[in-house]
Motif scaffolding. Sequence first.
Motif, PDB file in Angstrom:
ATOM      1  N   ARG A 135      -8.256 -12.088  -4.522  1.00 14.46           N
ATOM      2  CA  ARG A 135      -9.705 -11.929  -4.364  1.00 14.46           C
ATOM      3  C   ARG A 135     -10.209 -10.508  -4.589  1.00 14.46           C
ATOM      4  NH1 ARG A 135     -11.208 -16.279   0.299  1.00 14.46           N
ATOM      5  NH2 ARG A 135      -9.709 -17.839  -0.364  1.00 14.46           N
ATOM      6  N   PHE A 136      -9.291  -9.571  -4.748  1.00 16.30           N
ATOM      7  CA  PHE A 136      -9.670  -8.173  -4.994  1.00 16.30           C
ATOM      8  C   PHE A 136      -8.967  -7.676  -6.254  1.00 16.30           C
ATOM      9  CE2 PHE A 136     -10.537  -8.944  -0.569  1.00 16.30           C
ATOM     10  CZ  PHE A 136     -11.744  -8.303  -0.365  1.00 16.30           C
ATOM     11  N   THR A 137      -9.304  -8.297  -7.371  1.00 11.43           N
ATOM     12  CA  THR A 137      -8.680  -7.967  -8.650  1.00 11.43           C
ATOM     13  C   THR A 137      -9.595  -7.066  -9.468  1.00 11.43           C
ATOM     14  OG1 THR A 137      -9.633  -9.876  -9.762  1.00 11.43           O
ATOM     15  CG2 THR A 137      -7.495 -10.205  -8.682  1.00 11.43           C
ATOM     16  N   LEU A 138      -9.037  -6.459 -10.501  1.00  7.24           N
ATOM     17  CA  LEU A 138      -9.821  -5.609 -11.394  1.00  7.24           C
ATOM     18  C   LEU A 138     -10.928  -6.412 -12.066  1.00  7.24           C
ATOM     19  CD1 LEU A 138     -10.171  -2.782 -12.548  1.00  7.24           C
ATOM     20  CD2 LEU A 138      -8.528  -3.384 -14.327  1.00  7.24           C
ATOM     21  N   GLU A 139     -10.622  -7.648 -12.449  1.00  7.08           N
ATOM     22  CA  GLU A 139     -11.624  -8.500 -13.083  1.00  7.08           C
ATOM     23  C   GLU A 139     -12.800  -8.777 -12.153  1.00  7.08           C
ATOM     24  OE1 GLU A 139      -7.770  -8.838 -14.861  1.00  7.08           O
ATOM     25  OE2 GLU A 139      -8.340  -9.415 -12.841  1.00  7.08           O
ATOM     26  N   LYS A 140     -12.541  -8.735 -10.857  1.00  6.20           N
ATOM     27  CA  LYS A 140     -13.607  -8.975  -9.882  1.00  6.20           C
ATOM     28  C   LYS A 140     -14.250  -7.677  -9.413  1.00  6.20           C
ATOM     29  CE  LYS A 140     -11.727 -13.361  -8.404  1.00  6.20           C
ATOM     30  NZ  LYS A 140     -11.154 -14.154  -7.328  1.00  6.20           N
ATOM     31  N   GLY A 141     -13.823  -6.552 -10.016  1.00  4.59           N
ATOM     32  CA  GLY A 141     -14.461  -5.269  -9.728  1.00  4.59           C
ATOM     33  C   GLY A 141     -13.812  -4.446  -8.637  1.00  4.59           C
ATOM     34  N   TYR A 142     -12.517  -4.636  -8.419  1.00  7.06           N
ATOM     35  CA  TYR A 142     -11.822  -3.877  -7.381  1.00  7.06           C
ATOM     36  C   TYR A 142     -10.549  -3.251  -7.932  1.00  7.06           C
ATOM     37  CZ  TYR A 142     -14.806  -6.555  -4.250  1.00  7.06           C
ATOM     38  OH  TYR A 142     -15.886  -7.116  -3.628  1.00  7.06           O
ATOM     39  N   MET A 143     -10.257  -2.046  -7.474  1.00  8.83           N
ATOM     40  CA  MET A 143      -8.983  -1.393  -7.756  1.00  8.83           C
ATOM     41  C   MET A 143      -8.188  -1.424  -6.453  1.00  8.83           C
ATOM     42  SD  MET A 143      -8.630  -0.180 -10.869  1.00  8.83           S
ATOM     43  CE  MET A 143      -7.396   1.056 -10.658  1.00  8.83           C
ATOM     44  N   VAL A 144      -6.932  -1.805  -6.537  1.00 11.02           N
ATOM     45  CA  VAL A 144      -6.080  -1.875  -5.349  1.00 11.02           C
ATOM     46  C   VAL A 144      -4.884  -0.965  -5.575  1.00 11.02           C
ATOM     47  CG1 VAL A 144      -4.678  -3.356  -3.865  1.00 11.02           C
ATOM     48  CG2 VAL A 144      -6.810  -4.233  -4.842  1.00 11.02           C
ATOM     49  N   GLU A 145      -4.621  -0.124  -4.592  1.00 11.85           N
ATOM     50  CA  GLU A 145      -3.490   0.796  -4.642  1.00 11.85           C
ATOM     51  C   GLU A 145      -2.728   0.618  -3.335  1.00 11.85           C
ATOM     52  OE1 GLU A 145      -2.958   5.627  -4.193  1.00 11.85           O
ATOM     53  OE2 GLU A 145      -4.851   4.821  -4.892  1.00 11.85           O
ATOM     54  N   SER A 146      -1.411   0.584  -3.422  1.00 12.86           N
ATOM     55  CA  SER A 146      -0.646   0.431  -2.184  1.00 12.86           C
ATOM     56  C   SER A 146       0.452   1.474  -2.115  1.00 12.86           C
ATOM     57  CB  SER A 146      -0.055  -0.975  -2.072  1.00 12.86           C
ATOM     58  OG  SER A 146       0.869  -1.196  -3.099  1.00 12.86           O
ATOM     59  N   LYS A 147       0.713   1.896  -0.894  1.00  8.28           N
ATOM     60  CA  LYS A 147       1.802   2.823  -0.620  1.00  8.28           C
ATOM     61  C   LYS A 147       2.677   2.143   0.421  1.00  8.28           C
ATOM     62  CE  LYS A 147       2.973   7.312   1.181  1.00  8.28           C
ATOM     63  NZ  LYS A 147       2.682   8.112   2.343  1.00  8.28           N
ATOM     64  N   ARG A 148       3.922   1.996   0.081  1.00  5.83           N
ATOM     65  CA  ARG A 148       4.838   1.292   0.976  1.00  5.83           C
ATOM     66  C   ARG A 148       5.548   2.283   1.906  1.00  5.83           C
ATOM     67  NH1 ARG A 148       4.935  -3.887  -0.436  1.00  5.83           N
ATOM     68  NH2 ARG A 148       4.572  -4.434  -2.594  1.00  5.83           N
ATOM     69  N   GLY A 149       6.208   1.721   2.896  1.00  4.87           N
ATOM     70  CA  GLY A 149       6.990   2.536   3.812  1.00  4.87           C
ATOM     71  C   GLY A 149       6.193   2.940   5.037  1.00  4.87           C
ATOM     72  N   GLY A 150       6.818   3.781   5.871  1.00  3.82           N
ATOM     73  CA  GLY A 150       6.166   4.264   7.084  1.00  3.82           C
ATOM     74  C   GLY A 150       4.885   4.995   6.742  1.00  3.82           C
ATOM     75  N   GLY A 151       3.826   4.649   7.424  1.00  5.19           N
ATOM     76  CA  GLY A 151       2.536   5.263   7.123  1.00  5.19           C
ATOM     77  C   GLY A 151       1.911   4.727   5.857  1.00  5.19           C
ATOM     78  N   GLY A 152       2.472   3.641   5.340  1.00  9.15           N
ATOM     79  CA  GLY A 152       1.954   3.046   4.114  1.00  9.15           C
ATOM     80  C   GLY A 152       0.590   2.417   4.337  1.00  9.15           C
ATOM     81  N   TYR A 153      -0.103   2.175   3.261  1.00  4.36           N
ATOM     82  CA  TYR A 153      -1.439   1.617   3.349  1.00  4.36           C
ATOM     83  C   TYR A 153      -1.748   0.816   2.092  1.00  4.36           C
ATOM     84  CZ  TYR A 153      -2.529   5.404   0.146  1.00  4.36           C
ATOM     85  OH  TYR A 153      -2.533   6.241  -0.935  1.00  4.36           O
ATOM     86  N   ILE A 154      -2.816   0.084   2.154  1.00  2.00           N
ATOM     87  CA  ILE A 154      -3.380  -0.574   0.980  1.00  2.00           C
ATOM     88  C   ILE A 154      -4.795  -0.029   0.864  1.00  2.00           C
ATOM     89  CG2 ILE A 154      -4.111  -2.744  -0.058  1.00  2.00           C
ATOM     90  CD1 ILE A 154      -1.879  -4.125   1.554  1.00  2.00           C
ATOM     91  N   ARG A 155      -5.118   0.508  -0.300  1.00  2.00           N
ATOM     92  CA  ARG A 155      -6.446   1.084  -0.539  1.00  2.00           C
ATOM     93  C   ARG A 155      -7.175   0.167  -1.523  1.00  2.00           C
ATOM     94  NH1 ARG A 155      -9.290   5.512  -3.555  1.00  2.00           N
ATOM     95  NH2 ARG A 155     -10.468   6.551  -1.920  1.00  2.00           N
ATOM     96  N   ILE A 156      -8.357  -0.255  -1.125  1.00  2.00           N
ATOM     97  CA  ILE A 156      -9.189  -1.101  -1.975  1.00  2.00           C
ATOM     98  C   ILE A 156     -10.453  -0.310  -2.291  1.00  2.00           C
ATOM     99  CG2 ILE A 156     -10.417  -3.298  -2.198  1.00  2.00           C
ATOM    100  CD1 ILE A 156      -8.576  -4.362   0.057  1.00  2.00           C
ATOM    101  N   GLN A 157     -10.784  -0.240  -3.571  1.00  2.00           N
ATOM    102  CA  GLN A 157     -11.979   0.490  -3.976  1.00  2.00           C
ATOM    103  C   GLN A 157     -12.815  -0.369  -4.914  1.00  2.00           C
ATOM    104  OE1 GLN A 157     -11.268   4.382  -5.556  1.00  2.00           O
ATOM    105  NE2 GLN A 157     -13.448   4.833  -5.677  1.00  2.00           N
ATOM    106  N   ARG A 158     -14.093  -0.354  -4.674  1.00  2.00           N
ATOM    107  CA  ARG A 158     -15.036  -1.078  -5.534  1.00  2.00           C
ATOM    108  C   ARG A 158     -15.230  -0.275  -6.809  1.00  2.00           C
ATOM    109  NH1 ARG A 158     -16.857  -5.547  -7.049  1.00  2.00           N
ATOM    110  NH2 ARG A 158     -19.054  -5.837  -7.327  1.00  2.00           N
ATOM    111  N   VAL A 159     -15.105  -0.935  -7.959  1.00  2.00           N
ATOM    112  CA  VAL A 159     -15.282  -0.298  -9.256  1.00  2.00           C
ATOM    113  C   VAL A 159     -16.616  -0.773  -9.816  1.00  2.00           C
ATOM    114  CG1 VAL A 159     -14.391  -0.127 -11.609  1.00  2.00           C
ATOM    115  CG2 VAL A 159     -12.806  -0.227  -9.690  1.00  2.00           C
TER     116      VAL A 159
END
Length: 153
Positions: free
Chosen positions: A49-73
């Motif tokens: 539901r948060f794909t580039l085609e739908k206008g979102y960039m998703v970046e993830s960092k794994r491991g301790g302190g990891g996160y998923i970053r979602i940005q509206r394009v």
Amino acid sequence: MRNISDLIEQHLKQLLQESPNGAVEIQRNELADKFSCVPSQINYVISTRFTLEKGYMVESKRGGGGYIRIQRVELPALKAIQGYISQTIGERIDQNAAEGLIYQLEQAQLITKREANLLKAAVSREAILLKLPLRDEIRARILKSMLVSLLVK
């Protein structure tokens, strides 16, 4: 009644709307705890539901302190960049023209020196050991894909 995926999507979109910079960083496990679901459910919602085609960039960092970053394009900006890249590169591009375009993007500070070097290496004759015109067609496809990935931030 809405399903859990709809609720997670709605929550993430609300966070994005409230964000001053149009981006949100989440911890997958924390969000899973909040909705009493497994972390893979969060992955499913984000990947569908948060794909580039739908206008979102998703970046993830794994491991301790990891996160998923979602940005509206902003889609008009995305389309303009894609249009420029498609028009400039076309269906095929030779190595000199590709390196010239990479140089222009670096000089305009749209890509870093390191990114320019990676692009040059990926589209070099040595990396694409094919005969012409196939080599120039493959080079164009690689360059377009990499530039769209780099320029949509």
